[in-house]
Design a protein around this motif. Structure first.
Motif, PDB file in Angstrom:
ATOM      1  N   LYS A  92       0.838  -1.193   0.000  1.00  0.00           N
ATOM      2  CA  LYS A  92       0.000   0.000   0.000  1.00  0.00           C
ATOM      3  C   LYS A  92       0.873   1.242   0.000  1.00  0.00           C
ATOM      4  O   LYS A  92       1.795   1.369   0.794  1.00  0.00           O
ATOM      5  CB  LYS A  92      -0.927   0.007   1.218  1.00  0.00           C
ATOM      6  N   ALA A  93       0.548   2.169  -0.885  1.00  0.00           N
ATOM      7  CA  ALA A  93       1.406   3.348  -1.062  1.00  0.00           C
ATOM      8  C   ALA A  93       0.668   4.647  -0.792  1.00  0.00           C
ATOM      9  O   ALA A  93       1.047   5.691  -1.311  1.00  0.00           O
ATOM     10  CB  ALA A  93       1.976   3.350  -2.480  1.00  0.00           C
ATOM     11  N   ASP A  94      -0.389   4.594   0.056  1.00  0.00           N
ATOM     12  CA  ASP A  94      -1.169   5.805   0.290  1.00  0.00           C
ATOM     13  C   ASP A  94      -0.337   6.924   0.902  1.00  0.00           C
ATOM     14  O   ASP A  94      -0.478   8.095   0.521  1.00  0.00           O
ATOM     15  CB  ASP A  94      -2.394   5.498   1.152  1.00  0.00           C
ATOM     16  N   TRP A  95       0.568   6.571   1.824  1.00  0.00           N
ATOM     17  CA  TRP A  95       1.396   7.612   2.449  1.00  0.00           C
ATOM     18  C   TRP A  95       2.391   8.207   1.456  1.00  0.00           C
ATOM     19  O   TRP A  95       2.712   9.408   1.524  1.00  0.00           O
ATOM     20  CB  TRP A  95       2.132   7.050   3.663  1.00  0.00           C
ATOM     21  N   ASP A  98       0.311  10.585  -0.776  1.00  0.00           N
ATOM     22  CA  ASP A  98       0.040  11.853  -0.089  1.00  0.00           C
ATOM     23  C   ASP A  98       1.264  12.769  -0.157  1.00  0.00           C
ATOM     24  O   ASP A  98       1.135  13.970  -0.426  1.00  0.00           O
ATOM     25  CB  ASP A  98      -0.327  11.594   1.378  1.00  0.00           C
ATOM     26  N   ALA A 109       1.473   2.814 -10.206  1.00  0.00           N
ATOM     27  CA  ALA A 109       1.341   1.566  -9.451  1.00  0.00           C
ATOM     28  C   ALA A 109       1.345   0.366 -10.394  1.00  0.00           C
ATOM     29  O   ALA A 109       0.604   0.333 -11.380  1.00  0.00           O
ATOM     30  CB  ALA A 109       0.051   1.570  -8.635  1.00  0.00           C
ATOM     31  N   HIS A 116      -6.365  -5.439  -8.258  1.00  0.00           N
ATOM     32  CA  HIS A 116      -5.158  -4.692  -7.878  1.00  0.00           C
ATOM     33  C   HIS A 116      -5.279  -3.232  -8.311  1.00  0.00           C
ATOM     34  O   HIS A 116      -4.899  -2.311  -7.574  1.00  0.00           O
ATOM     35  CB  HIS A 116      -3.924  -5.299  -8.554  1.00  0.00           C
ATOM     36  N   SER A 119      -7.651  -1.171  -6.088  1.00  0.00           N
ATOM     37  CA  SER A 119      -7.022  -0.894  -4.795  1.00  0.00           C
ATOM     38  C   SER A 119      -5.952   0.178  -4.929  1.00  0.00           C
ATOM     39  O   SER A 119      -5.827   1.062  -4.071  1.00  0.00           O
ATOM     40  CB  SER A 119      -6.415  -2.189  -4.244  1.00  0.00           C
ATOM     41  N   ALA A 120      -5.158   0.109  -6.005  1.00  0.00           N
ATOM     42  CA  ALA A 120      -4.098   1.097  -6.211  1.00  0.00           C
ATOM     43  C   ALA A 120      -4.672   2.491  -6.407  1.00  0.00           C
ATOM     44  O   ALA A 120      -4.153   3.483  -5.861  1.00  0.00           O
ATOM     45  CB  ALA A 120      -3.252   0.691  -7.427  1.00  0.00           C
ATOM     46  N   GLU A 122      -7.522   3.585  -5.321  1.00  0.00           N
ATOM     47  CA  GLU A 122      -8.066   4.023  -4.030  1.00  0.00           C
ATOM     48  C   GLU A 122      -6.961   4.536  -3.112  1.00  0.00           C
ATOM     49  O   GLU A 122      -7.188   5.434  -2.295  1.00  0.00           O
ATOM     50  CB  GLU A 122      -8.803   2.860  -3.368  1.00  0.00           C
ATOM     51  N   SER A 123      -5.750   3.983  -3.261  1.00  0.00           N
ATOM     52  CA  SER A 123      -4.622   4.400  -2.429  1.00  0.00           C
ATOM     53  C   SER A 123      -3.895   5.612  -2.986  1.00  0.00           C
ATOM     54  O   SER A 123      -2.884   6.035  -2.422  1.00  0.00           O
ATOM     55  CB  SER A 123      -3.633   3.238  -2.280  1.00  0.00           C
ATOM     56  N   GLY A 124      -4.376   6.143  -4.107  1.00  0.00           N
ATOM     57  CA  GLY A 124      -3.812   7.386  -4.614  1.00  0.00           C
ATOM     58  C   GLY A 124      -3.000   7.290  -5.885  1.00  0.00           C
ATOM     59  O   GLY A 124      -2.358   8.275  -6.284  1.00  0.00           O
TER      60      GLY A 124
END
Length: 351
Positions: A92-95, A98, A109, A116, A119-120, A122-124
């Protein structure tokens, strides 16, 4: 998305996608992505500075395989240096998203299916690298021919980079037709003059000799080599290492060796072997594969110890050109193919 001249990307490949090769691709009009897997945080910072020195004001990126030790530290360096593109995979690469978005950076991603991809996003993630079954290393189960139009239809507003099976202008034209916005070429850029890949390995991959060279079917795909389903060049060594999974004692031993080589305290590894066996198994296998990969990539040893990640597109590779020469050739060929095929698709008007 990045302001590059041509829709061609160099993905991050350990010991191959160095600062020099990244800069060569970016200077040629594409986008190079630095492989940070083998690098410390300080080495990653120095490599970023080197890229900017060799390719001033050109777009580039760094890779971060988030499952692996050191990836978070390297990603943090990229954020501090405000790298334009961060390519993420296996985590997960949300941080990271950001942090990158705070200065206008973008997240690419790596995905192998629609779940996949969702999800990617959604994580930005700002763009997706759709990695087909044909790809070197860790491609998915679905071929590029199906994966690209599937993701393009499901996520029409998200740019897609097609990876897996692309090595020439015909592939670029096909990828764009399928719905991609660009292609990533690992095996093809690995066999260029500027690439640090060992000359013996370049020669083996680029030989067009059907009897003595490497054709499209001379690869092996399996998960026993490094713990994650991966495609490698078919050699006696790779056949042996892919024959069966490693035993539990061997995996534990490999995990401890990998931890020691990466200066990771053993007290951080042992609990993971018990509570997160699946993840630790992959990390241990990947760490154990490092020596074999280095032997092929750096030393050119394909006979006794080395294993080389390679895609099925090796059957399309027949020379070792300069990066700029290759990019120009691909763009000319893609234009010619697209123009030629356009006439075949004209719909005749009914009388």
């Amino acid at each position: 998305l990045l302001g590059c001249r041509y829709p061609i990307i160099l993905p991050g490949m350990s010991w191959i996608s160095t600062a020099e090769l990244v800069a060569a691709v970016s200077n040629a009009g594409g986008v190079g992505i630095l492989a940070t897997g083998p690098l410390t945080a300080q080495e990653t910072r120095e490599s970023i500075h080197r890229i900017r020195e060799l390719a001033p004001n050109k777009p580039f990126g760094i890779g971060a395989t988030l499952l692996m030790p050191g990836s978070k530290e390297n990603a943090q360096v990229a954020l501090e240096e405000e790298v334009p593109l961060i390519s993420v995979s296996l985590g997960k690469a949300d941080w990271i998203a950001d942090g990158a978005h705070s200065y206008g950076g973008k997240i690419l991603a790596t995905v192998t299916n629609a779940k996949h991809a969702a999800s990617a996003i959604e994580s930005g993630a700002d763009a997706l690298m759709a990695t087909g079954h044909e790809a070197a290393a860790h491609g998915g189960d679905v071929t590029s021919l199906v994966l690209i139009p599937s993701l393009s239809s499901r996520f029409p507003d998200v740019p897609i980079v097609a990876a897996g099976g692309f090595a020439d202008g015909r592939g670029l034209a096909a990828a764009l037709t399928l719905g991609a916005d660009a292609i990533a070429m690992g095996s093809r850029f690995a066999t260029t003059a500027e690439s640090p890949l060992a000359s013996q390995t370049k020669d083996a991959v680029s030989s067009l000799d059907i009897d003595g060279g490497s054709i499209e079917s001379d690869t092996i795909y399996g998960k026993n080599f490094d713990g994650i389903p991966a495609r490698v060049l078919q050699t006696p060594v790779s056949v042996k290492l892919n024959a069966k999974p490693a035993s539990f004692p061997l995996v534990v031993y490999r995990a401890l060796l990998a931890a020691r080589s990466m200066n990771i305290p053993l007290w951080k590894v042992l609990p993971g072997l018990i509570t997160q066996w699946d993840k630790m198994y992959m990390v241990a296998q990947f760490g154990a594969a490092t020596d074999a990969l280095r032997a092929a990539t750096i030393d050119g040893d394909l006979e006794e110890h080395g294993v080389q990640f390679i895609g099925q597109c090796q059957g399309l590779i027949g020379d070792v050109p300069l990066v700029d020469e290759l990019v120009q050739r691909i763009m000319r060929e893609a234009h010619e193919v697209a123009s030629s095929n356009a006439s075949l698709l004209e719909i005749a008007e009914k009388d």
